[in-house]
Design a protein around this motif. Structure first.
Motif, PDB file in Angstrom:
ATOM      1  N   LEU A 107       0.687  -1.237   0.017  1.00  0.00           N
ATOM      2  CA  LEU A 107      -0.107  -0.069   0.126  1.00  0.00           C
ATOM      3  C   LEU A 107       0.848   1.362  -0.186  1.00  0.00           C
ATOM      4  N   ASP A 108       1.873   1.195   0.509  1.00  0.00           N
ATOM      5  CA  ASP A 108       2.866   2.375   0.361  1.00  0.00           C
ATOM      6  C   ASP A 108       3.368   2.822  -0.601  1.00  0.00           C
ATOM      7  N   HIS A 109       3.368   2.048  -1.898  1.00  0.00           N
ATOM      8  CA  HIS A 109       3.467   2.376  -3.149  1.00  0.00           C
ATOM      9  C   HIS A 109       2.249   2.868  -4.101  1.00  0.00           C
ATOM     10  N   PHE A 110       1.037   2.762  -3.692  1.00  0.00           N
ATOM     11  CA  PHE A 110      -0.309   3.005  -4.166  1.00  0.00           C
ATOM     12  C   PHE A 110      -0.390   4.182  -4.861  1.00  0.00           C
ATOM     13  N   GLN A 111       0.405   5.218  -4.298  1.00  0.00           N
ATOM     14  CA  GLN A 111       0.413   6.735  -5.003  1.00  0.00           C
ATOM     15  C   GLN A 111       1.040   6.643  -6.193  1.00  0.00           C
ATOM     16  N   ARG A 112       1.986   5.557  -6.839  1.00  0.00           N
ATOM     17  CA  ARG A 112       2.486   5.536  -7.937  1.00  0.00           C
ATOM     18  C   ARG A 112       1.545   5.306  -9.078  1.00  0.00           C
TER      19      ARG A 112
END
Length: 162
Positions: A107-112
Motif C-alpha cells: 500500500l505504501d506504493h499505491f500513490q504511484r
C-alpha cells in the motif's frame, strides 16, 4: 451511465465496502490546506501507516475494498461463470488500493498508480492470482470484454503460440 450502455437490465447493488475512505476531520477540506498538515507527507510516502484524525486508516480502507471486490467477484463467478464481467464504481484512493493489491504492491506504493476521473481499470481475478488487464483508460470500446478474459499461463504474452 454504465448501466444505460448495457443490454437488458443488469442488476445494480450498492457495496458499502467500496465507499470512499473515511477521512474524518480532513473531509471537505481543500487539498491546498491539507498539504500543509504534517500528516500529508505520510499520506504521500507511507500511506499504510496513516490513520486520519477521526476517520479510518488507509490500510483498513484497502482491506475492506479488496474484500468487497473479491467477495463480489466470487458471487458473480458462482452465478454467471468464470467469464462473467461486472463493474465496480468507486473513488480514486479506493480504486488505487484495489489495483495495488492486484499488482501485489505494498500500500505504501499505491500513490504511484494514476486513476483519473471516470477512467476504467480492469482486473481479472480467476482461479489464480489477480491479473491487471488495464488501468486508467478512458478511450476505446470495451465490447471485447463481453467474451470475458481468458485464463493465461504465468508466462503470458504470446508464449506457446504457433
Amino acid at each position: 451511465m454504465v448501466l444505460a450502455e448495457q443490454p437488458g437490465s443488469p442488476p445494480l447493488s450498492i457495496e458499502p465496502g467500496l465507499t470512499e475512505c473515511d477521512y474524518g476531520e480532513w473531509q471537505g477540506r481543500r487539498l491546498s490546506e491539507l498539504a500543509r498538515e504534517k500528516l500529508w507527507g505520510q499520506v504521500q510516502t507511507k500511506p499504510a501507516s496513516v490513520v486520519f484524525p477521526g476517520g479510518e486508516s488507509m490500510a483498513a480502507m484497502q482491506a475492506r475494498a479488496v474484500a468487497a471486490v473479491r467477495r463480489q467477484d466470487a458471487e458473480v463467478t458462482a452465478e454467471h461463470g468464470p467469464k462473467a464481467v461486472w463493474v465496480a464504481v468507486s473513488h480514486g484512493d479506493v480504486i488505487k488500493s484495489v489495483l495495488a493489491d492486484a499488482f501485489g504492491m505494498h500500500l505504501d506504493h499505491f500513490q504511484r498508480i494514476s486513476v483519473g476521473p471516470a477512467s476504467v481499470s480492469i482486473v481479472h481475478y480467476g482461479a489464480g492470482n489477480p491479473r491487471v488487464i488495464g488501468t486508467n483508460t478512458d478511450a476505446g470500446d470495451l465490447a471485447w470484454l463481453r467474451d470475458g478474459v481468458a485464463e493465461m499461463d504465468a508466462v503470458g504474452g504470446g508464449a506457446g503460440a504457433s
